[in-house]
Design an enzyme around this catalytic site. Structure first.
Site, PDB file in Angstrom:
ATOM      1  N   LYS A 213      45.839  42.288  46.818  1.00 17.56           N
ATOM      2  CA  LYS A 213      46.122  43.636  46.334  1.00 17.56           C
ATOM      3  C   LYS A 213      44.938  44.523  46.727  1.00 17.56           C
ATOM      4  O   LYS A 213      43.822  44.299  46.270  1.00 17.56           O
ATOM      5  CB  LYS A 213      46.309  43.631  44.808  1.00 17.56           C
ATOM      6  CG  LYS A 213      46.706  44.999  44.249  1.00 17.56           C
ATOM      7  CD  LYS A 213      46.927  44.913  42.739  1.00 17.56           C
ATOM      8  CE  LYS A 213      47.250  46.301  42.168  1.00 17.56           C
ATOM      9  NZ  LYS A 213      46.488  46.598  40.966  1.00 17.56           N
ATOM     10  N   HIS A 232      42.013  44.048  31.283  1.00 17.61           N
ATOM     11  CA  HIS A 232      42.933  42.909  31.405  1.00 17.61           C
ATOM     12  C   HIS A 232      42.144  41.667  31.794  1.00 17.61           C
ATOM     13  O   HIS A 232      40.997  41.767  32.238  1.00 17.61           O
ATOM     14  CB  HIS A 232      43.995  43.183  32.485  1.00 17.61           C
ATOM     15  CG  HIS A 232      43.414  43.281  33.866  1.00 17.61           C
ATOM     16  ND1 HIS A 232      42.690  44.389  34.288  1.00 17.61           N
ATOM     17  CD2 HIS A 232      43.409  42.406  34.910  1.00 17.61           C
ATOM     18  CE1 HIS A 232      42.270  44.172  35.538  1.00 17.61           C
ATOM     19  NE2 HIS A 232      42.697  42.986  35.933  1.00 17.61           N
ATOM     20  N   ASP A 234      42.681  38.272  34.420  1.00 19.25           N
ATOM     21  CA  ASP A 234      43.548  37.863  35.534  1.00 19.25           C
ATOM     22  C   ASP A 234      44.349  36.629  35.149  1.00 19.25           C
ATOM     23  O   ASP A 234      43.804  35.699  34.548  1.00 19.25           O
ATOM     24  CB  ASP A 234      42.702  37.543  36.780  1.00 19.25           C
ATOM     25  CG  ASP A 234      42.102  38.787  37.415  1.00 19.25           C
ATOM     26  OD1 ASP A 234      42.425  39.899  36.964  1.00 19.25           O
ATOM     27  OD2 ASP A 234      41.306  38.645  38.368  1.00 19.25           O
ATOM     28  N   HIS A 288      38.205  42.553  31.954  1.00 16.90           N
ATOM     29  CA  HIS A 288      37.536  43.505  32.851  1.00 16.90           C
ATOM     30  C   HIS A 288      38.444  44.699  33.127  1.00 16.90           C
ATOM     31  O   HIS A 288      39.637  44.670  32.835  1.00 16.90           O
ATOM     32  CB  HIS A 288      37.112  42.834  34.159  1.00 16.90           C
ATOM     33  CG  HIS A 288      38.237  42.176  34.906  1.00 16.90           C
ATOM     34  ND1 HIS A 288      38.814  40.978  34.521  1.00 16.90           N
ATOM     35  CD2 HIS A 288      38.905  42.547  36.035  1.00 16.90           C
ATOM     36  CE1 HIS A 288      39.766  40.644  35.361  1.00 16.90           C
ATOM     37  NE2 HIS A 288      39.855  41.580  36.293  1.00 16.90           N
TER      38      HIS A 288
END
EC number: 1.14.20.4
Length: 356
Positions: A213, A232, A234, A288
């Site tokens: 991404k 969020h 990962d 993060h």
């Protein structure tokens, strides 16, 4: 397909204040500071830097010291700067250059690669849709695609311009996949497991999915009110990140937001939820987010190494569970884990909306 307003177009339109959908809730605003000032700070905790060149040293003591440092960073932070990672500098520069050139194209040119999330077509050029309860948006556009294994890619979705994009990105994906194997091996040894154990548990060479991404964060007229990416963790096993040396990544460490400094020729590596689950919480998947600024465009290249959606049930490994340390996570497939996180976030948003 519904036309989506691109953040880049909004940023270039000359607005001086950002639309309300981009303004973060007041509890978040208290901790959003100037990234350039934050990066200059020398005091306080710093994201660890791991010199990876000793990971396969012939000298057992040297190799074990490197594994120990990697393990400590994975347990304490769950994120680190990897230096001497073995990926050629010129290849990294080609990947960055081709990504920058793609995002330098006119928006209408990039729209030819637009994804269609409503139809489940998630690969391609996109911007976040207001699909959360609060209708909140993030200050970024992106390009998302599966880059490895090669037989699972759809090259028809990849940018044709610039001409080096496909070759550079393909080569980089292969190099990263090899790097991921070395990291899985070192982390397995660090947990006292067989060297190939963690990689097998996440799908091995055939099944582990590698997705890229590219995040494009335009200049923002009111960076103190917005986020490029909201907080969020990962879902991946591992995430590898390149960036264009503009700060913005922030980690929630010991109750405070800490900015990651820009370390030349490094790759930022995150431990994701998948490894946190398998290790029964010994390895940390850190919260993060991405800050934005009004002076410089920030671009990052995030590569997520993910297990297959439904073929593997993720749960703490038996060796990581004991009477003193019972399983902290219920068995779920990767797809179920993602669903669970989305549901939990929606519940949180509904609760906070009721408070407002």
């Amino acid at each position: 397909m519904v036309a989506v307003e691109r953040v880049e177009s909004l940023a270039k339109s000359g607005i001086e204040s950002i639309p309300k959908e981009y303004i973060r809730p007041k509890e978040e605003l208290e901790s959003i500071n100037d990234v350039f000032q934050e990066e200059k700070k020398e005091d306080g905790p710093q994201v660890p830097t791991i010199d990876f060149q000793d990971i396969e040293s012939e000298d057992v003591t040297v190799r074990e010291k490197c594994i120990e440092e990697l393990k400590k960073a994975a347990m304490d932070w769950g994120v680190m700067h990897l230096i001497n990672h073995g990926i050629p500098v010129d290849l990294v520069e080609r990947v960055k250059r081709s990504g920058e050139e793609f995002f330098g194209l006119p928006v209408e040119e990039k729209e030819k690669y637009a994804n269609d999330q409503a139809k489940g077509k998630i690969q391609g050029y996109g911007s976040k849709l207001a699909n959360n309860a609060s209708g909140q948006l993030e200050w970024e556009d992106y390009f998302f695609h599966l880059v490895y294994p090669e037989d699972k890619r759809d090259l028809s979705l990849w940018p044709k311009t610039p001409s080096d994009y496909i070759e550079a990105t393909s080569e980089y994906a292969k190099c990263l996949r090899l790097l991921a194997t070395k990291v899985f091996k070192a982390l397995s040894i660090g947990l006292g497991l067989e060297p190939d154990r963690l990689e097998k548990e996440v799908g091995g060479l055939e099944e582990l999915m590698v997705q890229m991404k590219i995040n494009y964060y335009p200049k923002c007229p009111q960076p103190e009110l917005a986020l490029g990416v909201e907080a969020h963790t990962d879902v991946s096993a591992l995430t590898f990140i390149l960036h264009n040396m503009v700060p913005g990544l922030q980690l929630f460490y010991e109750g405070k937001w800490v900015i990651a400094k820009c370390v030349p020729d490094s790759i930022v590596m995150h431990i994701g939820d998948t490894l946190e689950i398998l290790s029964n919480g010994k390895f940390k998947s850190i919260l993060h987010r991405g800050l934005v600024n009004k002076e410089k465009v920030r671009i990052s290249w995030a590569v997520f190494c993910e297990p297959p959606k439904d073929k593997i049930v993720l749960k703490p490994l038996p060796e990581m569970v004991s009477v003193e340390s019972p399983a902290k996570f219920p068995p779920r497939t990767f797809a179920q884990h993602i669903e669970h996180k989305l549901f939990r976030n929606e519940q949180k948003e509904l609760v906070s909306e009721k408070k407002d």
